[in-house]
Motif scaffolding. Structure first.
Motif, PDB file in Angstrom:
ATOM      1  N   VAL A 212       0.838  -1.204   0.000  1.00  0.00           N
ATOM      2  CA  VAL A 212       0.000   0.000   0.000  1.00  0.00           C
ATOM      3  C   VAL A 212       0.873   1.253   0.000  1.00  0.00           C
ATOM      4  N   ASN A 213       1.898   1.253   0.855  1.00  0.00           N
ATOM      5  CA  ASN A 213       2.805   2.401   0.897  1.00  0.00           C
ATOM      6  C   ASN A 213       3.462   2.624  -0.461  1.00  0.00           C
ATOM      7  N   TYR A 214       3.931   1.528  -1.062  1.00  0.00           N
ATOM      8  CA  TYR A 214       4.731   1.616  -2.287  1.00  0.00           C
ATOM      9  C   TYR A 214       3.889   2.023  -3.489  1.00  0.00           C
ATOM     10  N   PHE A 215       2.726   1.429  -3.628  1.00  0.00           N
ATOM     11  CA  PHE A 215       1.935   1.634  -4.843  1.00  0.00           C
ATOM     12  C   PHE A 215       0.884   2.741  -4.725  1.00  0.00           C
ATOM     13  N   VAL A 216       0.499   3.120  -3.503  1.00  0.00           N
ATOM     14  CA  VAL A 216      -0.540   4.126  -3.331  1.00  0.00           C
ATOM     15  C   VAL A 216       0.019   5.433  -2.765  1.00  0.00           C
ATOM     16  N   GLN A 217       0.660   5.363  -1.588  1.00  0.00           N
ATOM     17  CA  GLN A 217       1.103   6.583  -0.931  1.00  0.00           C
ATOM     18  C   GLN A 217       2.304   7.227  -1.622  1.00  0.00           C
ATOM     19  N   ARG A 218       3.235   6.410  -2.115  1.00  0.00           N
ATOM     20  CA  ARG A 218       4.445   6.971  -2.736  1.00  0.00           C
ATOM     21  C   ARG A 218       4.134   7.819  -3.972  1.00  0.00           C
ATOM     22  N   PRO A 219       3.308   7.365  -4.907  1.00  0.00           N
ATOM     23  CA  PRO A 219       3.004   8.222  -6.069  1.00  0.00           C
ATOM     24  C   PRO A 219       2.374   9.556  -5.685  1.00  0.00           C
ATOM     25  N   ILE A 220       1.495   9.543  -4.682  1.00  0.00           N
ATOM     26  CA  ILE A 220       0.878  10.787  -4.225  1.00  0.00           C
ATOM     27  C   ILE A 220       1.937  11.723  -3.640  1.00  0.00           C
ATOM     28  N   ALA A 221       2.806  11.151  -2.799  1.00  0.00           N
ATOM     29  CA  ALA A 221       3.872  11.956  -2.191  1.00  0.00           C
ATOM     30  C   ALA A 221       4.815  12.508  -3.253  1.00  0.00           C
ATOM     31  N   MET A 222       5.120  11.700  -4.268  1.00  0.00           N
ATOM     32  CA  MET A 222       6.007  12.147  -5.345  1.00  0.00           C
ATOM     33  C   MET A 222       5.420  13.351  -6.071  1.00  0.00           C
ATOM     34  N   ALA A 223       4.120  13.316  -6.344  1.00  0.00           N
ATOM     35  CA  ALA A 223       3.473  14.422  -7.046  1.00  0.00           C
ATOM     36  C   ALA A 223       3.570  15.722  -6.241  1.00  0.00           C
ATOM     37  N   LYS A 224       3.519  15.625  -4.912  1.00  0.00           N
ATOM     38  CA  LYS A 224       3.622  16.808  -4.064  1.00  0.00           C
ATOM     39  C   LYS A 224       5.061  17.321  -3.961  1.00  0.00           C
ATOM     40  N   LEU A 225       6.019  16.390  -4.002  1.00  0.00           N
ATOM     41  CA  LEU A 225       7.413  16.759  -3.769  1.00  0.00           C
ATOM     42  C   LEU A 225       8.086  17.391  -4.976  1.00  0.00           C
ATOM     43  N   LEU A 226       7.759  16.939  -6.178  1.00  0.00           N
ATOM     44  CA  LEU A 226       8.487  17.377  -7.370  1.00  0.00           C
ATOM     45  C   LEU A 226       8.492  18.895  -7.555  1.00  0.00           C
ATOM     46  N   PRO A 227       7.347  19.569  -7.513  1.00  0.00           N
ATOM     47  CA  PRO A 227       7.396  21.030  -7.706  1.00  0.00           C
ATOM     48  C   PRO A 227       8.154  21.754  -6.595  1.00  0.00           C
ATOM     49  N   ARG A 228       8.030  21.293  -5.343  1.00  0.00           N
ATOM     50  CA  ARG A 228       8.765  21.921  -4.244  1.00  0.00           C
ATOM     51  C   ARG A 228      10.268  21.776  -4.452  1.00  0.00           C
ATOM     52  N   THR A 229      10.675  20.565  -4.842  1.00  0.00           N
ATOM     53  CA  THR A 229      12.097  20.294  -5.011  1.00  0.00           C
ATOM     54  C   THR A 229      12.674  21.085  -6.166  1.00  0.00           C
ATOM     55  N   LEU A 230      11.925  21.243  -7.236  1.00  0.00           N
ATOM     56  CA  LEU A 230      12.397  22.031  -8.379  1.00  0.00           C
ATOM     57  C   LEU A 230      12.643  23.470  -7.965  1.00  0.00           C
ATOM     58  N   ASP A 231      11.725  24.045  -7.200  1.00  0.00           N
ATOM     59  CA  ASP A 231      11.905  25.422  -6.731  1.00  0.00           C
ATOM     60  C   ASP A 231      13.155  25.550  -5.866  1.00  0.00           C
ATOM     61  N   ILE A 232      13.371  24.553  -4.987  1.00  0.00           N
ATOM     62  CA  ILE A 232      14.542  24.584  -4.113  1.00  0.00           C
ATOM     63  C   ILE A 232      15.825  24.505  -4.924  1.00  0.00           C
ATOM     64  N   SER A 233      15.853  23.622  -5.911  1.00  0.00           N
ATOM     65  CA  SER A 233      17.066  23.427  -6.719  1.00  0.00           C
ATOM     66  C   SER A 233      17.429  24.688  -7.489  1.00  0.00           C
ATOM     67  N   VAL A 234      16.428  25.302  -8.121  1.00  0.00           N
ATOM     68  CA  VAL A 234      16.684  26.526  -8.884  1.00  0.00           C
ATOM     69  C   VAL A 234      17.163  27.641  -7.967  1.00  0.00           C
ATOM     70  N   GLY A 235      16.494  27.799  -6.832  1.00  0.00           N
ATOM     71  CA  GLY A 235      16.897  28.832  -5.893  1.00  0.00           C
ATOM     72  C   GLY A 235      18.285  28.607  -5.323  1.00  0.00           C
ATOM     73  N   TRP A 236      18.618  27.323  -5.058  1.00  0.00           N
ATOM     74  CA  TRP A 236      19.945  27.002  -4.512  1.00  0.00           C
ATOM     75  C   TRP A 236      21.037  27.373  -5.506  1.00  0.00           C
ATOM     76  N   LEU A 237      20.864  26.985  -6.770  1.00  0.00           N
ATOM     77  CA  LEU A 237      21.867  27.298  -7.784  1.00  0.00           C
ATOM     78  C   LEU A 237      22.032  28.808  -7.940  1.00  0.00           C
ATOM     79  N   ARG A 238      20.912  29.519  -7.929  1.00  0.00           N
ATOM     80  CA  ARG A 238      20.988  30.975  -8.074  1.00  0.00           C
ATOM     81  C   ARG A 238      21.753  31.590  -6.910  1.00  0.00           C
ATOM     82  N   ARG A 239      21.444  31.180  -5.691  1.00  0.00           N
ATOM     83  CA  ARG A 239      22.137  31.713  -4.518  1.00  0.00           C
ATOM     84  C   ARG A 239      23.605  31.313  -4.501  1.00  0.00           C
ATOM     85  N   SER A 240      23.880  30.056  -4.871  1.00  0.00           N
ATOM     86  CA  SER A 240      25.249  29.553  -4.802  1.00  0.00           C
ATOM     87  C   SER A 240      26.178  30.325  -5.729  1.00  0.00           C
TER      88      SER A 240
END
Length: 467
Positions: A187-215
């Protein structure tokens, strides 16, 4: 049955014969204060009594071939204190060098995963009549904050044995169920993980772009893989070198107050000065500042809608160390400015992102890749992620008693990794700053020189304060 979080389980997957994922607490005690006198059997019996109220010490790992998610904790119904608590004596003359050599040997041994992942050694024969106690706990079980809390459960403010918390005694990780483990994992692998992935991707992209810009604009944390290479940034073996030292917390605070910085800033400046001196003596000092990774606790942080349970609740902050500054005063001021810059950047990042991504850690695949990475010495084929891991954990500012014995020092020692072979951990307690340094003996057998450098650097700064 309690399932491990992805971050907790990752410390299991990262572990190889060379890359050992346990944390160590080296405690110096005075046996003369023990009620009734020191006796190893009596100390072990009292420890067994107290462990009955520490659920973390009574649980062990369990897994199944049908489980596609992370392993689980279960209660060890066959728990035997004699499998965890041992005694040993250091050879004469029983000085700091002999203790460090013995602890380095013990630090290079793996913990048995068939029982609760901890062990404790009473080290006798010290020249000053004291006893050293070495506690090893797997990182899957603890982080910096929880290890300090565990120490509080093993120690008291008086020599007398405490009453136990009945709720802690009754708490249990429970038994095992192969069916529940497999179904819950699916259940965790096939149900919860895809939902969590969808939430994480846009947040992580923003962090990565901001980190590179600041660095690249030098207004934030340095980016990974931009650290200069040192002798510590190489593949490691199971052989460990250990050094410990203790300085006055009041002296550190004098420096802090004189320059208007924090205790952590002074620690970073001292570390930068000690590393600069060590590498300069070997004619290996890079012309660029070293990069440190500072673990940051996220205990109590609002987890919002990210599902990130588990014991290890930690993030990481990258900061430059002022190893390029020859003047000690400039190093303090630079360490404070660089730290402020990194803290401001880190505060903009959701502290639970790392823990959330760790939920996707693929167990068998990650373990095999880590073994391949170590066996092929791949750490030498890419720029270092960072140079040194530096932790600063605050402890109690009052006397402690371990099983009735007065504690004179607590030295923490953290793990090292392939390509990241130096760990400096600081623990403040009872008016002292206790510093534990661990590295790979094949690359840095003389880390005691770095430890001595902390006292030397502090002495210079105190002279500036007096002037």
């Amino acid at each position: 049955m309690q399932r491990l979080s992805g971050l907790d389980a990752s410390f299991l997957y990262l572990e190889t014969r060379s890359q050992l994922m346990h944390v160590i607490g080296l405690i110096e005690i005075d046996p003369s204060t023990v009620p009734g006198g020191y006796s190893f059997p009596r100390m072990r019996s009292e420890l067994e009594r107290r462990v009955s109220a520490i659920p973390t010490f009574r649980r062990k790992l369990d897994n199944s071939l049908l489980n596609i998610d992370h392993p689980v904790w279960i209660e060890d119904d066959d728990f035997d204190i004699e499998r965890h608590v041992h005694r040993v004596a250091v050879p004469a003359p029983g000085g700091e060098r002999e203790v460090a050599d013995l602890c380095g040997h013990l630090a290079g041994q793996t913990l048995d995963r068939g029982k609760p992942l901890w062990e404790l050694w009473f080290i006798e024969g010290l020249a000053d009549g004291k006893i050293a106690v070495m506690l090893r706990v797997h990182h899957a079980n603890v982080d910096g904050v929880t290890s300090a809390e565990m120490l509080a459960q093993l120690c008291t403010m008086t020599p007398e044995p405490p009453d136990l918390d009945s709720q802690q005694v009754a708490e249990s990780a429970g038994g095992t169920s192969r069916a529940t483990m497999a179904v819950g994992g699916a259940v965790n692998y096939f149900v919860q993980r895809p939902i969590a992935m969808a939430k994480l991707l846009p947040r992580t992209l923003d962090i990565s772009v901001g980190w590179l810009r600041r660095s690249f604009s030098n207004t934030g944390m340095p980016a990974p893989f931009r650290a200069p290479r040192t002798r510590f940034n190489a593949p490691i073996s199971p052989h460990r070198s250990i050094a410990i030292t203790q300085v006055s917390l009041d002296d550190v605070k004098r420096v802090k107050n004189r320059f208007g910085v924090t205790v952590n800033d002074v620690v970073l400046a001292l570390a930068g000065g000690a590393l600069r001196s060590y590498l300069e003596d070997k004619d290996e000092l890079p012309d660029r500042p070293l990069v440190g990774m500072v673990p940051v606790s996220v205990h109590g942080l609002d987890e919002k809608d990210l599902v990130v349970p588990g014991t290890n609740k930690v993030s990481g902050m990258f900061t430059l160390l002022p190893t390029d500054r020859p003047d000690p005063v400039e190093r303090v001021e630079a360490a404070a400015e660089l730290s402020r810059r990194s803290k401001a950047h880190h505060a903009e990042i959701d502290g639970n992102i790392l823990r959330a991504w760790a939920q996707f850690a693929p167990g068998t695949t990650m373990a095999n890749l880590m073994k391949l990475y170590g066996d092929r010495n791949l750490a030498a084929s890419h720029p270092p992620v960072f140079n040194v891991l530096i932790s600063n954990v605050p402890g109690p500012d009052f006397p402690l008693y371990f099983l009735g014995a007065r504690v004179s020092a607590v030295y923490p020692l953290g793990p090292i990794f392939h390509g990241l072979g130096l760990n400096i951990t600081v623990f403040s307690a009872d008016g002292h700053l206790n510093i534990g340094i661990l590295s790979c003996a094949d690359h840095a057998p003389d880390v005691s020189v770095i430890a001595n450098g902390f006292a030397d650097q502090l002495k210079v700064l105190l002279e500036v304060c007096e002037a």
